[in-house]
Design an enzyme around this catalytic site. Structure first.
Site, PDB file in Angstrom:
ATOM      1  N   LYS A  79      63.373 -20.459  52.630  1.00  0.00           N
ATOM      2  CA  LYS A  79      62.591 -21.773  52.788  1.00  0.00           C
ATOM      3  C   LYS A  79      62.723 -23.395  51.296  1.00  0.00           C
ATOM      4  O   LYS A  79      63.015 -22.594  50.414  1.00  0.00           O
ATOM      5  CB  LYS A  79      60.630 -21.871  52.905  1.00  0.00           C
ATOM      6  N   SER A 158      53.515 -24.036  57.956  1.00  0.00           N
ATOM      7  CA  SER A 158      55.314 -25.005  57.448  1.00  0.00           C
ATOM      8  C   SER A 158      56.179 -24.327  57.393  1.00  0.00           C
ATOM      9  O   SER A 158      56.684 -24.780  57.650  1.00  0.00           O
ATOM     10  CB  SER A 158      55.159 -26.086  56.851  1.00  0.00           C
ATOM     11  N   SER A 182      50.295 -21.436  56.428  1.00  0.00           N
ATOM     12  CA  SER A 182      51.857 -21.195  56.813  1.00  0.00           C
ATOM     13  C   SER A 182      52.937 -20.685  56.821  1.00  0.00           C
ATOM     14  O   SER A 182      54.423 -20.813  57.074  1.00  0.00           O
ATOM     15  CB  SER A 182      52.124 -22.976  55.784  1.00  0.00           C
TER      16      SER A 182
HETATM   17  N1  GLN Z   1      48.620 -26.324  57.961  1.00  0.00           N
HETATM   18  C1  GLN Z   1      47.944 -26.666  56.640  1.00  0.00           C
HETATM   19  C2  GLN Z   1      48.502 -27.801  56.539  1.00  0.00           C
HETATM   20  O1  GLN Z   1      48.682 -28.688  56.621  1.00  0.00           O
HETATM   21  C3  GLN Z   1      48.723 -25.273  55.446  1.00  0.00           C
HETATM   22  C4  GLN Z   1      50.031 -25.696  55.176  1.00  0.00           C
HETATM   23  C5  GLN Z   1      50.495 -24.707  54.562  1.00  0.00           C
HETATM   24  O2  GLN Z   1      50.212 -23.322  54.173  1.00  0.00           O
HETATM   25  N2  GLN Z   1      51.327 -24.945  54.013  1.00  0.00           N
HETATM   26  O3  GLN Z   1      47.879 -28.037  54.946  1.00  0.00           O
END
Ligand code: GLN
Length: 491
Positions: A79, A158, A182
């Site tokens: 990532k 994400s 995410s």
């Molecule tokens: N969707 C969540 C957010 O927008 C989690 C994001 C994540 O785990 N990095 O914060």
């Protein structure tokens, strides 16, 4: 061996050891497939052809010399939130334009030390803020399941690039990070496995920070065994991260297939929310029935503060983000916007205005607000107290059960451009994943079935902190019973 790219990571590891395939051949097969398909999927921000080939060559030399390390020659994706020495690292943000770290994150270093080959850096929501990979400065990522329907679908987020790459066989496995879901949610959307270890298992050193009390690295993989293998080589104590735990990493791969007879699996009543998708509820019930058939006992439990988890997360995570992202000011990293006559404040303002996207700006503003003198007690301090209650809910529940089963996400993948009307609609994606994040617990999403649109849905298992052993035992049994066919091997 005809289809190199559809192997699991464990199969490839074993084939490399037996010299059925060389790392150079395997790596080239992935690079060719990436070059052909990434233009459409946009799963990778950067493809590291030269590094991959050099690492593969080194791996082949080690294999030939009988010096193979545990994951010698295994190609993976990273990532684009992990700092990789000498390789552009963007967090999918304009503000990190041209940022090339001088150092390697501990997790990627651990994997390279185990013999892994890096294929490239995967796309993500900007600074890992999002649930659909639509906030990336480098554009949307497509979910490869959309090909089966002829639609452009989100991969979740994400870690959407990582999930798309694994599901489309553009790598054997990928690194993700999970702050509020995410890893687990994109794995659910892409019909693969996503594992978030206990907070503190994997070093955060060299991972671009979003919300430091929640951020945790983990693998996105084709199956549960691969998640176990990746975890064993990612995790471990690191003096460079003060929240890294000094405990031995369990050999979870060896536990797969073990009996779960007599284990107690909790079903939290508060996760059965109003307006829940009937297909998801049915799948959840099916998962419970399958675990029962495998010998586990299903126990209804209560996690009474569940409904406060999402608002609590959306105070704590932006608060920490506003502080972590203060460092991007045009001085040290990436983008600098400086015009004639500008003083330093003008440079800060112009750089941040141009460098951050709308969602990141929203989080910084919310975070700054909840931490401000007049509102700290009403928002941030209260959220911290509620976090304490959520932790206690889980602690009480784990007095009665060994693991907890829930859905991973409230829906399957949706179309690119949907759920954009207001930010809260998007935030609701995280309703089942954030409670465990706030409590620091390990969680895994296992692909469970298809919805009426033919798109994958995942089930989530949670265990108590540092009890990855129980989590993997149950996950392996659930996976076996569900017999889900991932994309590419689907009948
Ligand atoms: N969707 C969540 C957010 O927008 C989690 C994001 C994540 O785990 N990095 O914060």
């Amino acid at each position: 061996m005809t289809n190199l790219t559809s192997m699991t990571l464990a199969e490839a590891r074993d084939a490399l050891k037996k010299k059925d395939v060389s790392s150079t051949e395997l790596t080239q097969a992935f690079l060719d497939k990436m070059d052909a398909e990434n233009g459409d999927l946009n799963a990778y921000n950067t493809i590291t052809h030269d590094i991959a080939k050099a690492q593969a060559k080194q791996a082949d030399d080690n294999l030939a010399a009988g010096n193979a390390r545990p994951l010698e020659g295994v190609p993976i994706a990273v990532k684009d939130l992990f700092c990789t020495k000498g390789v552009l690292t963007t967090a999918s943000s304009h503000i990190l334009d041209g940022f090339t770290p001088q150092y390697e994150s501990t997790v990627t270093q651990n994997l390279f030390d185990a013999g892994c080959v890096m294929l490239g850096k995967t796309n993500l929501d900007e600074f890992a803020m999002g649930s659909a990979n639509i906030t990336s400065y480098y554009g949307n990522v497509k979910n490869p399941w959309g090909r089966t329907l002829g639609k452009d679908l989100v991969p979740g987020g994400s870690s959407g690039g990582s999930a798309s790459a694994v599901a489309a066989d553009l790598c054997l496995a990928a690194l993700g990070t999970d702050t509020g879901g995410s890893i687990r949610q994109p794995a659910s959307f892409c019909g693969i496995t996503g594992f978030k270890p206990t907070y503190g298992r994997c070093s955060r050193w060299g991972i671009i920070a979003f919300a430091s009390s929640l951020d945790q690295a983990g693998p996105i993989t084709k199956d549960v065994r691969d998640a176990a293998v990746m975890f064993e080589h990612m995790a471990g104590h690191d003096a460079k991260d003060s929240t890294s735990v000094n405990q031995p990493v369990p050999n979870v791969e060896a536990l797969l297939g073990q009996d779960i007879k007599g284990m107690k699996i909790g079903i939290p009543e508060e996760y059965r929310m109003d307006g829940m998708d009937a297909e998801i509820e049915a799948l959840w019930n099916k998962g419970a029935d399958l675990l029962k058939e495998a010998g586990a006992e299903i126990v209804p439990i209560s996690l009474p503060h569940t409904r406060y988890a999402l608002p609590t997360y959306y105070i704590i995570a932006p608060a920490e983000a506003s502080s972590n992202l203060a460092r991007y000011d045009g001085v040290k990293y990436g983008l600098r916007v400086l015009e004639d006559g500008d003083d330093i404040n003008a440079m800060y303002e112009k750089t941040r205005a141009a460098g951050f996207g709308a969602e990141v700006k929203r989080r910084i503003m919310i975070g700054t607000y909840v931490l401000s003198a007049g509102y700290y007690d009403a928002y941030y301090k209260k959220a911290q107290r509620v976090r304490g209650l959520l932790i206690k809910d889980f602690r009480d529940a784990f007095e009665k059960v060994d693991a907890i089963l829930t859905p991973t996400a409230p829906s399957g993948a949706f179309g690119i451009g949907e759920k954009m009307d207001d930010p809260v609609t998007m935030y609701l994606n995280d309703v089942f994943t954030v409670p465990a994040s706030l409590a620091g617990l390990p969680g895994i999403s296992v692909p469970a079935g298809l919805n009426a649109d033919g798109l994958p849905l995942g089930l989530q298992l949670l265990a108590k902190s540092y009890d990855e052993e129980t989590l993997f035992k149950v996950a392996a049994k659930l996976e076996e019973a569900l017999a889900f066919k991932r994309l590419g091997v689907a009948a």
